[in-house]
Design a protein around this motif. Sequence first.
Motif, PDB file in Angstrom:
ATOM      1  N   PHE A  47      -2.649   7.312   6.060  1.00 20.99           N
ATOM      2  CA  PHE A  47      -3.328   6.044   6.309  1.00 20.99           C
ATOM      3  C   PHE A  47      -3.766   5.922   7.765  1.00 20.99           C
ATOM      4  O   PHE A  47      -4.860   5.431   8.059  1.00 20.99           O
TER       5      PHE A  47
ATOM      6  N   THR B  42       0.827  -1.204   0.000  1.00 15.83           N
ATOM      7  CA  THR B  42       0.000   0.000   0.000  1.00 15.83           C
ATOM      8  C   THR B  42       0.863   1.256   0.000  1.00 15.83           C
ATOM      9  O   THR B  42       0.525   2.254  -0.641  1.00 15.83           O
TER      10      THR B  42
ATOM     11  N   ILE C 288       0.762   5.312  -0.976  1.00 14.59           N
ATOM     12  CA  ILE C 288      -0.095   5.932   0.032  1.00 14.59           C
ATOM     13  C   ILE C 288       0.767   6.363   1.213  1.00 14.59           C
ATOM     14  O   ILE C 288       1.604   5.603   1.705  1.00 14.59           O
TER      15      ILE C 288
END
Length: 306
Positions: free
Chosen positions: A61, A50, A56
């Motif tokens: 997050f 991710t 990201i």
Amino acid sequence: MDPIKEAMLHRSHSAKLERRGHLISLACISLIVVVVLAIFFFVASRGLATFFTNKINLFTFLTKSTWAPAVKDAHGIPQVGALPMIVGSFGVTFLSAVVATPFAVGAAIFMTEISPNLGKKILQPVIELLVGIPSVVYGFIGLSVIVPVIRTVFGGTGFGILAGTFVLFVMILPTVTSMTVDALKAVPRHYREASLALGGTRWQTISRVVLRAAMPGILTGIVFGMARAFGEALAVQMVIGNAALLPKDLISPASTLTSVLTSGIGNTVMGSLENNALWSLALLLLLMSLAFNLLIRWIGKKGEMK
């Protein structure tokens, strides 16, 4: 060669069996270590994708409150914010531990210090029965009983962190109680006798001597219960509402890391951002489990030092 010397140098049958047992034990331990490392590596490789593949931001997050990996904002950044699930998981975990601890300690004191015979004959089988009940049964009871009661008393839908807290309270109660009982039984009997000989009452002996001596074991039981609560999926999923929103209060629908994982992992394509984001939640769960285990070991070492 001298027969006596040869017999002494020759490895006996018992020694061969012992060596074979050591090799088998070493092979089993090595297999367990390899499996654990393989699981950690697999989850980490998927979860870190991710951040390294989909680019990201880790801070985004962990702090953003919008969970919609398939949707992008005005800047073209996917909406991958795990804060609602993190808050939900920690909320139900800590609240269930806070509620369960007084009941567990009280039941353990009754079973070991006040009425051992009654505790052994009645309470111990009941606790063992609670351990064996499947999670889905707890979920159905929560869905049929706890959610309607919360809806009637507090209003709203009845789903939320409060409902999840009550379900997890019942689920972790046997774990905390059993480990507290073991911790109290491990306190040497002469501690109690010395306190009573010095004029301490029964309650003073229990509260100021026995509980203090057993505190590391009690804390270990509480952390074990929290670890189970943090990783519980099905029962919590049935009563918390499964809304990936930052909870405003205890009776608004919420979600946990496990509830989002179980409901979404089968609906994503392997390698996509949606799938990688779920693996990131799984990695977070794994790291929290490791943190709970390290905390348990630390508490155990502090108890040994005393």
